[in-house]
Design a protein around this motif. Structure first.
Motif: not given
Lengths: 316, 326
Positions: A41-57
């Motif tokens: 939960p402490s991760m930054k929104p940009s990390d989240r976006e990076k993950f989503e982008e990586k997996y095409g979500l």
């Protein structure tokens, strides 16, 4: 016959496409996602976006669907989102043999107990034995698997220590057949009881119907003993409706054991299905959906083919 | 003439809850060697139960042969064990049924259904039995028996299936063939063919036939002797000629009257008044009295016995010697 099988297989393609579209849409519509499961939960929104982008979500749903479909058509189910980097096919193949073993053993167990009991009940209807079998099978139908499984674990494994509480084999022990069987007995028995009960009822009613037929009287008038009449003239006719039942049971080989697998910590497909559904592991869910959909189609096709083998009146 | 089958006071009763249903209630019947005997009566008169009793195929429970003897070549079939009875069924006594459409097993080939009998009773090898099965099919009139033997019953018409049933029944050269309304479900032209076939085979193999029917036309065609049943009892027994010449029992008379005739110009067909009483409510006296146009007081209070009248017998006070003198 061959042209019938080809026709049926071709007819299955739009059906399977429809199933994938529906299940893809439903899973995507469910709230939450793999990211929220994995991310701190402490991760930054940009990390989240990076993950989503990586997996095409982050792409629109229909694009995601077509990409997935394209890959699947080439035999690539993708990688698990949760267990990162592990291909879905590997995940499934690791667990499939366990499930198949469990289902096969429990189905055979159910059949060899249920069919003779059903036949006997039908031969002597409304007698004490018939009523006993009937009550027994209603008990079997009415007992929830999870409760029955837990009770067996409590009494036979925990209190008496006769059986292991779960798993396919003793951890870190060298392979031994007895150890495998020892672990298999309880879950297979629990799974078999429900099928056994239903199968007994089906066999009984089907045989009861068959034994009233004129050709049974003809067979009796030929001078055969009752046993031969029932087994030779009755059983083949009585098994025809049971075949449908087996055809419909085949897809449950994948999902039907989920709860039992969970209770007995049996590393099979069913528990994988539940886990991935809770974790929103999209590729795994979709792959399992496709596999069970294919099994439904194959199961029905097999049942129809078996019909034609058992019943000469049916031609395709 | 020697008796092949003799029923003596046969009683087959069914138990329904607390009530006893006397479906067959003291039947006497003789079938001589090579003779064709017709058993006639309305639905519910007990003719089929009589035939199933001879085969010992009464569903039990609820049915049971409670009294009487079934002497077949002098042996009482009632006393035989199930095992011994199985050796007689299909071998010495065989049976064909009313419904040819459903009497053959749909999942076995025609050949298999003949072969299994031959292998079981005659201890034939599979090849010999197959050979014999082809012969039997040719005998009952199939020209392409060799091809037919591997066919399934659903490909055949009702008449053809009844031929197959006859082939099965005759395959072990039975001494007695019981035919339970063998032509009822068939259309008229096929009926004649089946009757001719049975007549021919019975002559050829000296097989006695017990023909159960309610069709007096069939009776006149094939039978030597007629036994008329009413409410589980034999009411009249006579040779076919005597019976058609002069029926003695009012019930037989009624049955005869119900046959439409070609020359008479009647608008309404005669029918016997009333219906067969259900077995649990049989009248005290003569069981036919409530429907009988000639019934008098004695009929309603006293049950008549089956009495011999020369070469025939009848169960009726109208033909009672005592009554005649009064």
């Amino acid at each position: 016959m061959v042209s019938y099988i080809i026709r049926r297989t071709l007819m299955a393609i739009p059906l399977l496409l429809g199933i994938t579209i529906l299940s893809f849409a439903i899973i995507k519509a469910a709230p939450g996602g793999p990211v929220s499961m994995l991310m701190d939960p402490s991760m930054k929104p940009s990390d989240r976006e990076k993950f989503e982008e990586k997996y095409g979500l982050n792409e629109p749903v229909h694009i995601q669907y077509f990409k997935w479909l394209g890959n699947m058509a080439q035999g690539d189910f993708g990688n698990s989102l949760i267990k990162r980097g592990v291909p879905v096919s590997e995940l499934i193949m690791n667990r499939l043999p366990n499930t198949l073993l469990l289902m096969l053993v429990s189905t055979i167990l159910a059949a060899i107990v249920a069919i003779p009991f059903g036949i006997y009940s039908a031969m002597r209807p409304y007698t004490k034995i018939d009523y006993t079998v009937t009550v027994g099978s209603f008990l079997g139908v009415a007992t929830p698997n999870f409760w029955f499984g837990l009770m067996l674990i409590m009494v036979l494994s925990v209190n008496l220590g006769w059986f292991p509480t779960g798993g396919v084999s003793t951890l870190n022990a060298p392979f031994s057949l007895w150890d495998r069987i020892h672990h298999l007995i309880l879950p297979a028995f629990v799974l078999a009881t429900a099928d056994m009960a239903a199968l007994t009822r089906y066999t009984r009613s089907s045989m009861l119907d068959v034994l009233k037929q004129d050709y049974i009287r003809t067979a009796m008038s030929k001078g055969f003993m009752e046993k031969k009449v029932v087994l030779k003239h009755g059983l083949r006719n009585g098994m025809i409706p049971i075949i449908t039942l087996f055809g419909l049971m085949l897809p449950s080989f994948i999902g039907g054991a989920a709860i039992t697998e969970k209770i007995f910590a049996w590393p099979g497909i069913g528990s994988l299905f539940i886990d991935s559904a809770f974790q929103r592991d999209y590729p795994v869910i979709m792959a399992l959906t496709v596999v069970s959909a294919i099994l439904v189609v194959v199961g029905n096709l097999l049942a129809d083919i078996m019909y034609a083998i058992f019943d000469p009146r049916i031609e395709y | 003439m020697t008796a092949l089958l003799e029923l003596k006071n046969l009683k087959t009763h069914f138990q329904r809850r607390k009530t006893t249903i006397p479906a067959v209630d003291g039947v006497d019947l003789v079938i001589n060697k090579g003779e064709t005997v017709a058993l006639v009566g309305e639905s519910g008169s007990g003719k089929s139960i009589t035939s199933l009793s001879i085969m010992r195929l009464i569903p039990s429970p609820p049915g049971k042969i409670v009294d009487g003897e079934i002497l077949f070549n002098g042996n009482d079939l009632v006393k035989l064990s199930d095992n011994e009875m199985c050796k007689i069924r299909g071998n010495d006594i065989s049976m064909i049924f009313q419904e040819p459409m459903t009497s053959l097993n749909p999942v076995l080939t025609i050949g298999e259904q003949i072969i299994e009998v031959l292998m079981y009773h005659q201890k034939m090898s599979k090849n010999a039995a197959r050979q014999k099965a082809v012969e039997m099919l040719e005998l009952v009139g199939f020209s392409r028996a060799k091809a037919l033997i591997d066919d399934y019953p659903h490909r055949l018409s009702g008449g053809m299936r009844q031929r197959v049933m006859i082939a099965i029944a005759m395959s072990c050269n039975p001494k007695l063939l019981i035919a339970d309304e063998p032509t009822t479900a068939l259309d008229v032209t096929i009926q004649a063919q089946i009757l001719d076939l049975m007549k021919e085979l019975s002559k050829k193999y000296d097989t006695s036939i017990l023909l159960i029917t309610h069709d007096l036309g069939v009776v006149s065609e094939i039978a030597d002797r007629v036994v008329v049943m009413y409410c589980g009892q034999v009411v009249e027994e006579a040779s076919v000629d005597d019976l058609f010449e002069e029926p003695l029992h009012p019930y037989t008379n009624g049955l005869m009257g119900s046959i439409p005739s070609l020359d008479g110009d009647v608008d309404r067909l005669y029918s016997i008044a009333g219906t067969v009483p259900p077995p649990e409510h049989f009248p005290v006296g003569c069981r036919f009295a409530p429907r009988c146009p000639h019934a008098f007081d004695r009929c309603r209070n006293e049950a008549p016995a089956l009495q011999r009248k020369g070469s025939r017998s009848v169960r009726c006070f109208l033909h009672d010697d005592k009554e005649a003198t009064v």
